[in-house]
Write a protein that holds these residues in place. Structure first.
Motif, mmCIF file in Angstrom:
data_model
loop_
_atom_site.group_PDB
_atom_site.id
_atom_site.type_symbol
_atom_site.label_atom_id
_atom_site.label_comp_id
_atom_site.label_asym_id
_atom_site.label_seq_id
_atom_site.Cartn_x
_atom_site.Cartn_y
_atom_site.Cartn_z
ATOM 1 N N ARG A 64 0.841 -1.209 0.000
ATOM 2 C CA ARG A 64 0.000 0.000 0.000
ATOM 3 C C ARG A 64 0.867 1.246 0.000
ATOM 4 N NH1 ARG A 64 -4.506 -2.096 4.345
ATOM 5 N NH2 ARG A 64 -4.988 -3.984 3.189
ATOM 6 N N ARG A 65 0.336 2.257 -0.699
ATOM 7 C CA ARG A 65 1.074 3.513 -0.746
ATOM 8 C C ARG A 65 0.096 4.672 -0.649
ATOM 9 N NH1 ARG A 65 1.548 5.846 -5.858
ATOM 10 N NH2 ARG A 65 0.324 4.787 -7.430
ATOM 11 N N PRO A 66 0.552 5.778 -0.064
ATOM 12 C CA PRO A 66 -0.331 6.950 0.029
ATOM 13 C C PRO A 66 -0.416 7.660 -1.314
ATOM 14 C CG PRO A 66 1.783 7.435 1.042
ATOM 15 C CD PRO A 66 1.822 5.993 0.629
ATOM 16 N N VAL A 67 -1.600 8.114 -1.658
ATOM 17 C CA VAL A 67 -1.842 8.823 -2.919
ATOM 18 C C VAL A 67 -2.671 10.065 -2.589
ATOM 19 C CG1 VAL A 67 -3.009 8.685 -5.158
ATOM 20 C CG2 VAL A 67 -1.816 6.696 -4.261
ATOM 21 N N THR A 68 -2.379 11.161 -3.274
ATOM 22 C CA THR A 68 -3.165 12.375 -3.080
ATOM 23 C C THR A 68 -4.431 12.270 -3.916
ATOM 24 O OG1 THR A 68 -1.176 13.662 -2.686
ATOM 25 C CG2 THR A 68 -3.158 14.882 -3.286
ATOM 26 N N ALA A 69 -5.561 12.494 -3.264
ATOM 27 C CA ALA A 69 -6.861 12.452 -3.942
ATOM 28 C C ALA A 69 -7.545 13.806 -3.761
ATOM 29 C CB ALA A 69 -7.724 11.347 -3.344
ATOM 30 N N VAL A 70 -8.531 14.050 -4.600
ATOM 31 C CA VAL A 70 -9.285 15.298 -4.558
ATOM 32 C C VAL A 70 -10.741 14.967 -4.299
ATOM 33 C CG1 VAL A 70 -9.959 17.331 -5.902
ATOM 34 C CG2 VAL A 70 -7.684 16.347 -6.202
ATOM 35 N N LEU A 71 -11.386 15.727 -3.408
ATOM 36 C CA LEU A 71 -12.797 15.500 -3.127
ATOM 37 C C LEU A 71 -13.623 15.833 -4.366
ATOM 38 C CD1 LEU A 71 -11.897 15.425 -0.099
ATOM 39 C CD2 LEU A 71 -14.091 16.483 0.377
ATOM 40 N N ALA A 72 -14.485 14.906 -4.758
ATOM 41 C CA ALA A 72 -15.343 15.103 -5.936
ATOM 42 C C ALA A 72 -16.647 15.782 -5.555
ATOM 43 C CB ALA A 72 -15.622 13.749 -6.589
ATOM 44 N N GLU A 73 -16.874 15.936 -4.254
ATOM 45 C CA GLU A 73 -18.094 16.587 -3.753
ATOM 46 C C GLU A 73 -17.785 17.189 -2.402
ATOM 47 O OE1 GLU A 73 -20.815 13.307 -3.375
ATOM 48 O OE2 GLU A 73 -19.853 12.592 -1.559
ATOM 49 N N ASN A 74 -18.655 18.051 -1.933
ATOM 50 C CA ASN A 74 -18.496 18.579 -0.581
ATOM 51 C C ASN A 74 -18.725 17.442 0.419
ATOM 52 O OD1 ASN A 74 -18.005 21.184 -1.459
ATOM 53 N ND2 ASN A 74 -20.157 21.799 -1.302
ATOM 54 N N ALA A 75 -17.849 17.373 1.410
ATOM 55 C CA ALA A 75 -18.000 16.328 2.437
ATOM 56 C C ALA A 75 -19.169 16.682 3.336
ATOM 57 C CB ALA A 75 -16.726 16.211 3.252
ATOM 58 N N PRO A 76 -19.948 15.683 3.742
ATOM 59 C CA PRO A 76 -21.063 15.983 4.635
ATOM 60 C C PRO A 76 -20.554 16.399 6.015
ATOM 61 C CG PRO A 76 -20.820 13.619 4.357
ATOM 62 C CD PRO A 76 -19.832 14.269 3.452
ATOM 63 N N GLU A 77 -21.446 17.002 6.779
ATOM 64 C CA GLU A 77 -21.057 17.342 8.152
ATOM 65 C C GLU A 77 -21.092 16.077 9.000
ATOM 66 O OE1 GLU A 77 -24.998 18.904 10.363
ATOM 67 O OE2 GLU A 77 -24.192 20.262 8.834
ATOM 68 N N ARG A 78 -20.414 16.132 10.096
ATOM 69 C CA ARG A 78 -20.295 14.953 10.960
ATOM 70 C C ARG A 78 -21.642 14.629 11.579
ATOM 71 N NH1 ARG A 78 -19.730 13.111 15.835
ATOM 72 N NH2 ARG A 78 -18.010 11.909 16.601
ATOM 73 N N SER A 79 -22.042 13.358 11.443
ATOM 74 C CA SER A 79 -23.243 12.893 12.139
ATOM 75 C C SER A 79 -22.891 11.566 12.801
ATOM 76 C CB SER A 79 -24.414 12.733 11.169
ATOM 77 O OG SER A 79 -24.309 11.536 10.467
ATOM 78 N N PRO A 80 -23.491 11.257 13.932
ATOM 79 C CA PRO A 80 -23.118 10.033 14.661
ATOM 80 C C PRO A 80 -23.324 8.758 13.852
ATOM 81 C CG PRO A 80 -24.494 11.446 16.032
ATOM 82 C CD PRO A 80 -24.464 12.049 14.661
ATOM 83 N N THR A 81 -24.261 8.735 12.912
ATOM 84 C CA THR A 81 -24.521 7.511 12.163
ATOM 85 C C THR A 81 -23.536 7.307 11.015
ATOM 86 O OG1 THR A 81 -26.113 8.663 10.763
ATOM 87 C CG2 THR A 81 -26.970 7.505 12.695
ATOM 88 N N GLU A 82 -22.958 8.379 10.487
ATOM 89 C CA GLU A 82 -22.072 8.270 9.343
ATOM 90 C C GLU A 82 -20.600 8.411 9.705
ATOM 91 O OE1 GLU A 82 -23.251 11.161 6.525
ATOM 92 O OE2 GLU A 82 -25.218 10.290 6.206
ATOM 93 N N SER A 83 -20.304 8.757 10.932
ATOM 94 C CA SER A 83 -18.908 9.024 11.280
ATOM 95 C C SER A 83 -18.132 7.735 11.491
ATOM 96 C CB SER A 83 -18.832 9.893 12.530
ATOM 97 O OG SER A 83 -19.276 9.164 13.645
ATOM 98 N N VAL A 84 -16.850 7.847 11.279
ATOM 99 C CA VAL A 84 -15.922 6.750 11.490
ATOM 100 C C VAL A 84 -15.025 7.203 12.637
ATOM 101 C CG1 VAL A 84 -14.402 5.160 10.250
ATOM 102 C CG2 VAL A 84 -16.003 6.541 8.982
ATOM 103 N N GLY A 85 -14.022 6.447 12.954
ATOM 104 C CA GLY A 85 -13.094 6.864 14.000
ATOM 105 C C GLY A 85 -12.414 8.166 13.655
ATOM 106 N N ASP A 86 -11.929 8.870 14.639
ATOM 107 C CA ASP A 86 -11.196 10.122 14.486
ATOM 108 C C ASP A 86 -12.034 11.213 13.828
ATOM 109 O OD1 ASP A 86 -8.946 8.898 15.577
ATOM 110 O OD2 ASP A 86 -8.257 8.225 13.609
#
Length: 193
Positions: A64-86
């Motif tokens: 595995r290697r790190p790659v720079t990516a670009v957001l294709a859409e605005n990220a949603p705001e944090r909600s308890p059901t959709e959030s992941v760690g950190d």
């Protein structure tokens, strides 16, 4: 009422005495062997499992290697059901594979990040999105956990087998005692059963 002292005779199965039967010696050897096999086998199984996990983590780090990516859409705001760690959320990102093709997929990003924001994602050699490899502390914890689990499982399997065999030996011992009592009763001229 007089109290009687309870005396524990250690290693009685190993010493010669008129009450010791062959099945007692077999049981003593069984327990000694079970202890040794459980300890040595558990240790070997634990070390092998820890080594396998360590090799797997090392392979992940190599592939595995790190790659720079670009957001294709605005990220949603944090909600308890959709959030992941950190405090991250899932959003669509776009990146290029090693051969130059553009790909799109879901990755974890900071909440409310704007379209076009750069973020780091992890890919394999083909450019497929992968989870970030474990850091050193996580890798050690996972290897130790796998080793302990394997050692406990191997030792437990040996002890379960030993206790099953020991139960069979106890049944045999009881049958022998019943036969012995039957013979003694016949010598005394009576019937107990």
């Amino acid at each position: 009422m007089a109290r009687t002292r309870h005396t524990t005779v250690r290693l009685w199965r190993w010493r010669s005495n008129p009450l010791r039967r062959r099945v007692d010696v077999v049981e003593a050897w069984l327990l000694l062997g079970a202890w040794l096999i459980a300890l040595v086998g558990g240790l070997i199984a634990g070390l092998a499992a820890a080594e396998a996990v360590s090799r797997s983590v090392d392979r992940q780090r190599e592939e595995r290697r790190p790659v720079t990516a670009v957001l294709a859409e605005n990220a949603p705001e944090r909600s308890p059901t959709e959030s992941v760690g950190d405090d991250l959320v899932w959003a669509t990102v776009r990146w290029k594979t090693p051969d130059g093709n553009a790909r799109t997929g879901e990755a974890q990003v900071k909440p409310e990040a704007k379209k076009g924001t750069r973020t780091t994602v992890w890919t394999d050699r083909d450019g497929t999105l992968m989870p970030q490899p474990l850091n050193e502390a996580e890798a050690v914890l996972q290897a130790v956990s796998a080793g302990l689990l394997a050692a406990t499982g191997a030792g437990g399997a040996v002890w379960l087998t030993a206790w099953t065999v020991r139960g069979r030996l106890d049944q045999r011992r009881m049958r022998e005692w019943d036969a012995e009592w039957e013979r003694a009763d016949m010598r005394w001229g009576g019937r107990t059963g």
